[in-house]
Design a protein around this motif. Sequence first.
Motif, short mmCIF file in Angstrom:
data_model
loop_
_atom_site.label_atom_id
_atom_site.label_comp_id
_atom_site.label_asym_id
_atom_site.label_seq_id
_atom_site.Cartn_x
_atom_site.Cartn_y
_atom_site.Cartn_z
N THR A 67 -9.48 7.64 -6.88
CA THR A 67 -9.23 6.45 -6.07
C THR A 67 -7.90 5.79 -6.44
OG1 THR A 67 -11.61 6.08 -5.92
CG2 THR A 67 -10.19 4.24 -5.35
N ILE A 68 -7.58 5.76 -7.73
CA ILE A 68 -6.31 5.20 -8.16
C ILE A 68 -5.15 6.00 -7.60
CG2 ILE A 68 -4.83 4.86 -10.18
CD1 ILE A 68 -7.33 4.06 -11.74
N THR A 69 -5.28 7.32 -7.60
CA THR A 69 -4.24 8.16 -7.01
C THR A 69 -4.09 7.87 -5.52
OG1 THR A 69 -4.74 9.91 -8.61
CG2 THR A 69 -3.51 10.53 -6.64
N LEU A 70 -5.21 7.75 -4.83
CA LEU A 70 -5.17 7.44 -3.40
C LEU A 70 -4.57 6.06 -3.14
CD1 LEU A 70 -5.96 8.49 -0.59
CD2 LEU A 70 -8.16 7.36 -0.88
N LEU A 71 -4.89 5.10 -4.01
CA LEU A 71 -4.33 3.76 -3.88
C LEU A 71 -2.81 3.79 -4.00
CD1 LEU A 71 -4.63 0.67 -3.68
CD2 LEU A 71 -5.01 0.64 -6.16
N GLY A 72 -2.32 4.54 -4.98
CA GLY A 72 -0.87 4.65 -5.15
C GLY A 72 -0.20 5.29 -3.95
N LEU A 73 -0.84 6.32 -3.39
CA LEU A 73 -0.27 7.00 -2.23
C LEU A 73 -0.22 6.10 -1.01
CD1 LEU A 73 -1.98 10.51 -2.56
CD2 LEU A 73 0.39 9.93 -3.09
N ASN A 74 -1.12 5.11 -0.95
CA ASN A 74 -1.18 4.24 0.22
C ASN A 74 -0.35 2.97 0.07
OD1 ASN A 74 -3.31 5.02 2.51
ND2 ASN A 74 -4.06 5.81 0.55
N ILE A 75 0.33 2.81 -1.06
CA ILE A 75 1.23 1.66 -1.18
C ILE A 75 2.34 1.73 -0.15
CG2 ILE A 75 2.92 0.55 -2.69
CD1 ILE A 75 0.05 -0.07 -3.42
N GLY A 76 2.82 2.96 0.10
CA GLY A 76 3.83 3.13 1.14
C GLY A 76 3.32 2.72 2.50
N ALA A 77 2.03 3.03 2.77
CA ALA A 77 1.44 2.62 4.05
C ALA A 77 1.31 1.11 4.12
CB ALA A 77 0.07 3.28 4.21
N LEU A 78 1.02 0.46 2.99
CA LEU A 78 0.94 -1.00 2.98
C LEU A 78 2.29 -1.62 3.30
CD1 LEU A 78 -1.33 -1.86 -0.10
CD2 LEU A 78 -1.91 -2.01 2.32
N ILE A 79 3.35 -1.06 2.72
CA ILE A 79 4.69 -1.58 3.00
C ILE A 79 5.04 -1.35 4.45
CG2 ILE A 79 7.13 -1.33 2.45
CD1 ILE A 79 6.35 -0.65 -0.39
N GLY A 80 4.67 -0.18 4.99
CA GLY A 80 4.91 0.08 6.41
C GLY A 80 4.11 -0.87 7.29
N GLY A 81 2.87 -1.16 6.89
CA GLY A 81 2.06 -2.11 7.64
C GLY A 81 2.61 -3.52 7.55
N ALA A 82 3.29 -3.82 6.44
CA ALA A 82 3.88 -5.16 6.29
C ALA A 82 4.95 -5.41 7.33
CB ALA A 82 4.46 -5.31 4.89
N VAL A 83 5.62 -4.35 7.80
CA VAL A 83 6.62 -4.51 8.85
C VAL A 83 5.97 -5.11 10.10
CG1 VAL A 83 8.21 -3.29 10.37
CG2 VAL A 83 8.02 -2.63 7.96
N ILE A 84 4.76 -4.64 10.41
CA ILE A 84 4.06 -5.12 11.60
C ILE A 84 3.48 -6.51 11.36
CG2 ILE A 84 2.14 -4.66 13.19
CD1 ILE A 84 2.52 -1.69 12.56
N THR A 85 2.77 -6.68 10.25
CA THR A 85 2.10 -7.96 10.00
C THR A 85 3.10 -9.10 9.81
OG1 THR A 85 1.95 -7.38 7.64
CG2 THR A 85 0.04 -6.91 9.02
N GLU A 86 4.22 -8.83 9.18
CA GLU A 86 5.22 -9.88 9.00
C GLU A 86 5.80 -10.31 10.34
OE1 GLU A 86 6.80 -8.73 4.50
OE2 GLU A 86 8.16 -8.61 6.21
N THR A 87 5.90 -9.38 11.27
CA THR A 87 6.39 -9.73 12.60
C THR A 87 5.35 -10.54 13.37
OG1 THR A 87 7.70 -7.69 12.65
CG2 THR A 87 7.31 -8.80 14.74
N VAL A 88 4.07 -10.13 13.28
CA VAL A 88 3.01 -10.83 14.01
C VAL A 88 2.81 -12.24 13.46
CG1 VAL A 88 0.53 -10.85 14.52
CG2 VAL A 88 1.82 -8.71 14.64
N PHE A 89 2.83 -12.38 12.13
CA PHE A 89 2.54 -13.67 11.51
C PHE A 89 3.80 -14.47 11.16
CE2 PHE A 89 -1.31 -11.21 10.68
CZ PHE A 89 -2.30 -12.13 10.95
N ALA A 90 4.97 -14.02 11.61
CA ALA A 90 6.24 -14.73 11.39
C ALA A 90 6.46 -15.01 9.91
CB ALA A 90 6.27 -16.03 12.19
N ILE A 91 6.36 -13.97 9.09
CA ILE A 91 6.55 -14.09 7.65
C ILE A 91 7.98 -13.65 7.30
CG2 ILE A 91 5.77 -13.30 5.38
CD1 ILE A 91 3.05 -12.76 6.69
N PRO A 92 8.73 -14.44 6.56
CA PRO A 92 10.12 -14.09 6.26
C PRO A 92 10.26 -13.06 5.14
CG PRO A 92 9.56 -16.17 5.22
CD PRO A 92 8.35 -15.77 6.01
#
Length: 312
Positions: free
Chosen positions: A237-262
Amino acid sequence: MHASYVIRRLLQIIPTFLAVMLVVFLLVRLLPGDPASAILGDRATAEIVERTNRELGLDRPLPVQFGVFVRNLLQGDLGDSISLKIPVLRLIGERLPTTLFLTAYAAVLGVLMAVPLAVLAAVRRNTWVDGVIRAVFQVGLSLPVFYVALQLLSLLGARLGWFPIGGYGEGFGEHLYHLFLPALTLGLNLAAILVRTLRNSIIEVLTAEYVDFARAKGLRSRVIMTRHVLRNALIATITLLGLNIGALIGGAVITETVFAIPGVGRLMVDAIFGRDYPVIQGLTLTFALIVSLVFLITDLIHARLDPRAELS
């Protein structure tokens, strides 16, 4: 943990970073249009566009541009934003902490949701509880991030007014409050991925001989679960969590736009629409470096929990 293993993992980052640097440099120049036209607008004459491209150095051959890019990068200079006229390094320094805070927040929420539910699903496997947990997270995994963000924003933000619909706030407490909905958006997606893997790992470990031996010694179920089962099940699970950090950063591109986060995610979107080459390059290299470091930390934690990983 042997020092040679750490050094080997560090050296593996170098070719990855160089490859990303070359790919990013080429891709941003293959985008349709050019920065001068995006800055000057449709009414600009061809002469003005040509002069602006010459001032920006975009009229030079690609090898010359790449050489200048590498030279400046080695000097710690990512260039200036074409549209904002601000050093890219300064822009990233101002906005990166917000995105890192959001990513860490989402990871914590995802783990806090995934671990207890995965344990419950594994202990109650093949029952209605297990079925409900898996079904709910399977649906959550199939939904796009932007759709979940809009639904949470509409329900918990606009309709019920429990959380703000945008902004970042001032201070740690306000950051937690303002970023809860975007972090929950990313955390739900991450939890859906972790629950399945962790559940299967727990079920596999529960059938191991050393767990049967621990039960035979009369250890309590809670002790067995925390000391023996979770410790070994969390490795994958820790390995999978590390692999998905990139997906979290990619998702942040969308969520920051939706929620107007600087954050840098929203900055990336603005830079792409504005054909701001230096910002796109600087942000992509920053993302690549962060993900590479996360992978390194994940490998080191994995090797700490399972020494056999050093042999791979």
